[in-house]
Scaffold this active site. Structure first.
Site, PDB file in Angstrom:
ATOM      1  CG  ASP A  60     -23.054 -20.605 109.514  1.00  0.00           C
ATOM      2  OD1 ASP A  60     -23.254 -21.458 109.591  1.00  0.00           O
ATOM      3  OD2 ASP A  60     -22.773 -19.865 109.905  1.00  0.00           O
ATOM      4  CG  HIS A  61     -21.267 -26.120 107.096  1.00  0.00           C
ATOM      5  ND1 HIS A  61     -20.532 -25.984 107.715  1.00  0.00           N
ATOM      6  CD2 HIS A  61     -21.531 -27.578 107.935  1.00  0.00           C
ATOM      7  CE1 HIS A  61     -19.900 -26.610 109.139  1.00  0.00           C
ATOM      8  NE2 HIS A  61     -20.205 -27.867 109.032  1.00  0.00           N
TER       9      HIS A  61
ATOM     10  CG  HIS B   5     -20.684 -23.307 112.088  1.00  0.00           C
ATOM     11  ND1 HIS B   5     -20.931 -22.765 110.837  1.00  0.00           N
ATOM     12  CD2 HIS B   5     -19.692 -23.591 111.971  1.00  0.00           C
ATOM     13  CE1 HIS B   5     -20.147 -23.308 109.775  1.00  0.00           C
ATOM     14  NE2 HIS B   5     -18.994 -23.983 110.948  1.00  0.00           N
TER      15      HIS B   5
HETATM   16  C1  BG6 Z   1     -16.245 -25.753 109.771  1.00  0.00           C
HETATM   17  C2  BG6 Z   1     -14.558 -25.484 111.402  1.00  0.00           C
HETATM   18  O1  BG6 Z   1     -16.440 -24.529 109.880  1.00  0.00           O
HETATM   19  O2  BG6 Z   1     -16.880 -26.850 110.537  1.00  0.00           O
HETATM   20  C3  BG6 Z   1     -14.550 -26.621 111.853  1.00  0.00           C
HETATM   21  O3  BG6 Z   1     -14.428 -24.498 110.390  1.00  0.00           O
HETATM   22  C4  BG6 Z   1     -15.292 -27.533 112.325  1.00  0.00           C
HETATM   23  O4  BG6 Z   1     -13.460 -26.582 112.029  1.00  0.00           O
HETATM   24  C5  BG6 Z   1     -17.121 -27.964 111.192  1.00  0.00           C
HETATM   25  O5  BG6 Z   1     -14.155 -28.540 112.284  1.00  0.00           O
HETATM   26  C6  BG6 Z   1     -17.669 -28.934 111.888  1.00  0.00           C
HETATM   27  O6  BG6 Z   1     -18.720 -28.818 111.638  1.00  0.00           O
HETATM   28  P1  BG6 Z   1     -19.679 -30.594 111.240  1.00  0.00           P
HETATM   29  O7  BG6 Z   1     -20.816 -29.963 110.243  1.00  0.00           O
HETATM   30  O8  BG6 Z   1     -19.039 -31.468 111.289  1.00  0.00           O
HETATM   31  O9  BG6 Z   1     -19.888 -30.281 112.819  1.00  0.00           O
END
Ligand code: BG6
Length: 510
Positions: free
Chosen positions: A186-187, A249
């Site tokens: 989960d980044h 997230h």
């Molecule tokens: C991804 C989603 O996991 O996270 C995207 O699939 C979203 O739709 C993105 O744009 C948002 O990540 P960050 O790090 O740019 O907030």
């Protein structure tokens, strides 16, 4: 990333290597680790997918011609040194025994030539329907659990589509890889500022005593994006904002804000507390969904000239939400009665992720009669995850001069003042942790299921009850007005900073 850990020699195998994620995030993140000297000498990245490419084609595509890879801050030799560690294996199917056998042969050849000692990380960056089949095929070929060398599996989101499907997927994968070797990525957990939520709470003595129902009025979490769905309509329409952002997230961010103190900062202790937190979320009853969860879909507006329904890959009658704003409660001693507000959306006025803790107002406003400005003075802690990572504490101060005029001021801290180095990209940190065998920042199977258990009733209600409105909002606005009404009985409201405030690196609304 200050001290360099010892990492075993290994091969990082990326399934789906010709795809977008590998090019935009994974290969550039490993390049940063390489530049910083984190990778062992005996390291190979093996791209694997169904596109027909040679090793050289692959290097060209993901290194030399890749605008996402920061070559400007590396000399040519370094870039070449990295490219030389990249190899490619094409397969006609990810699950066919013949193809996986071919992959196994290639891995053994690389082991013999590069001393990678039969240690493999398998990164699944493929369509989710393959998440169970690839581990099965790897296991059948003897590549999962082996006497010699280790095998780890990284699985991209979405992990399941509901509690039931996540359970099923866990059971299937766990047949081939033990839970300790499964890394559900989960980044958001790789973001420095999300990790800093834990440090802020648990490395300081003064926040935690005030971090509960006695003092806190409300908590709000916003993840706003300016982009629409672009060319991802096919994926997004099946998913929607709830599955794409909230279930994973934002609930992970919530866990960092709301969980109990873990006994240690290790994977087991932290992940136990997260599970408990997810289990304490009060499930929404069918009749509460329309009152507490607002879904919206964008229409063309200032920032976008296409309605969501007209985007590529989206059906004309799509009911998929591109915005969610919701209110819920956590049934435990710490949080009883405190409302939590979470929202996310595409095509909102700015790219911003932040957590705002609002404290209760003092029991008596002794200055209110003297100056109206004294009213509505919020004590807020704003934890900015993106952009201009940092935090601010807002409180009231006396305006010099006669009477008692009180004004909101803020004490700011910005990460940029702590280090001249860039805040590392989430994928760098997460890949490094997996290489070291540290799963703290990865989601554990049971907590992914628990997070789905909270989300499922909302998705079911949306699917089965046509009377629940799908609101619309104009692209470039803060979402449907109905989401503002979630706050009606609580006072306060969403914090909607302006671009000027954010770009000017200020926190305060004034
Ligand atoms: C991804 C989603 O996991 O996270 C995207 O699939 C979203 O739709 C993105 O744009 C948002 O990540 P960050 O790090 O740019 O907030």
């Amino acid at each position: 990333m200050s001290s360099h850990p010892t990492i075993d020699p290994h091969i990082l195998v990326i399934f789906g290597a010709s795809g977008d994620l590998a090019k935009r995030k994974l290969v550039p993140a490993v390049f940063e680790l390489f530049k910083m000297g984190y990778l062992p000498d005996n390291f190979v990245l093996l791209g694997c997918s169904r596109t027909d490419l040679t090793d050289e084609d692959f290097r060209k595509r993901v290194v030399y011609d890749n605008e996402h890879l920061d070559k400007e801050n590396a000399d040519e030799q370094v870039t070449k040194g990295y490219a030389d560690k990249l190899f490619y294996q094409d397969i006609s199917s990810y699950t066919d025994a013949k193809d996986i056998k071919k992959l196994g042969q290639r891995l053994r050849k690389i082991d013999a030539e590069h001393g990678t000692e039969a240690n493999y990380i398998f990164y699944l960056s493929t369509p989710p329907k393959l998440y169970a089949d690839i581990p099965a095929a790897l296991s059948a070929e003897g590549l999962a659990q082996r006497e010699k060398g280790w095998g780890k599996l990284i699985v991209e989101k979405p992990f399941g589509y509901s509690e039931e499907s996540a359970k099923e997927l866990n059971e299937l994968i766990q047949q081939y890889f033990p839970e300790d070797d499964i890394y559900r990525i989960d980044h958001y957990l790789g973001k420095e500022t999300v990790q800093n939520l834990l440090v802020t709470r648990f490395a300081n003595g003064f926040f935690e005593p005030l971090w509960n129902r006695n003092y806190i009025h409300s908590v709000q979490i916003t993840a706003a994006e300016t982009v629409g769905v672009g060319s991802r309509g096919g994926y997004y329409d099946e998913s929607g904002a709830m599955r794409d952002m909230v279930q994973n997230h934002l609930l992970q961010v919530l866990a960092h804000v709301a969980m109990e103190p873990p006994i240690r900062a290790d994977a087991h202790s932290i992940r136990n507390e997260k599970l408990k937190l997810f289990q304490s979320l009060r499930p929404l009853k069918k009749e509460d969904v329309s009152k507490q969860v607002i879904r919206g879909q964008y229409l063309a507006g200032d920032s976008e000239d296409t309605n969501y329904r007209d985007a590529e890959g989206v059906p004309d009658d799509s009911k998929t939400e591109t915005y969610v704003g919701m209110k819920f409660f956590i049934d435990n001693w710490r949080w009883a009665g405190v409302p939590f507000f979470v929202r996310t959306g595409k095509n909102l006025p700015m790219k911003l992720t932040e957590v705002v803790i609002t404290w209760k107002t003092p029991p008596q406003s002794i200055f209110s009669e003297m100056d109206a400005e004294a009213m509505g003075c919020d004590n807020q802690l704003i934890m900015r995850i993106y952009p201009h990572e940092g935090m601010a504490l807002e409180f009231g101060m006396k305006v010099p001069g006669e009477g008692f005029r009180v004004k909101n001021v803020d004490m700011d801290f910005f990460y940029s003042s702590l280090t001249s180095a860039d805040v590392p990209e989430a994928y760098e940190r997460l890949l490094l942790d997996c290489m070291k065998g540290d799963a703290t920042l990865y989601a554990r199977g049971d907590s992914v299921e628990a997070a789905w258990a909270f989300i499922d009733p909302i998705l079911d209600a949306w699917k089965n009850d046509d009377s629940i409105p799908l609101h619309t909002y104009k692209a470039g606005t803060w979402g449907p007005e109905a989401a503002d009404r979630l706050w009606d009985e609580h006072g306060n409201g969403w914090r909607n900073p302006t671009e000027a405030i954010v770009q000017g690196m200020h926190y305060s609304r004034q």
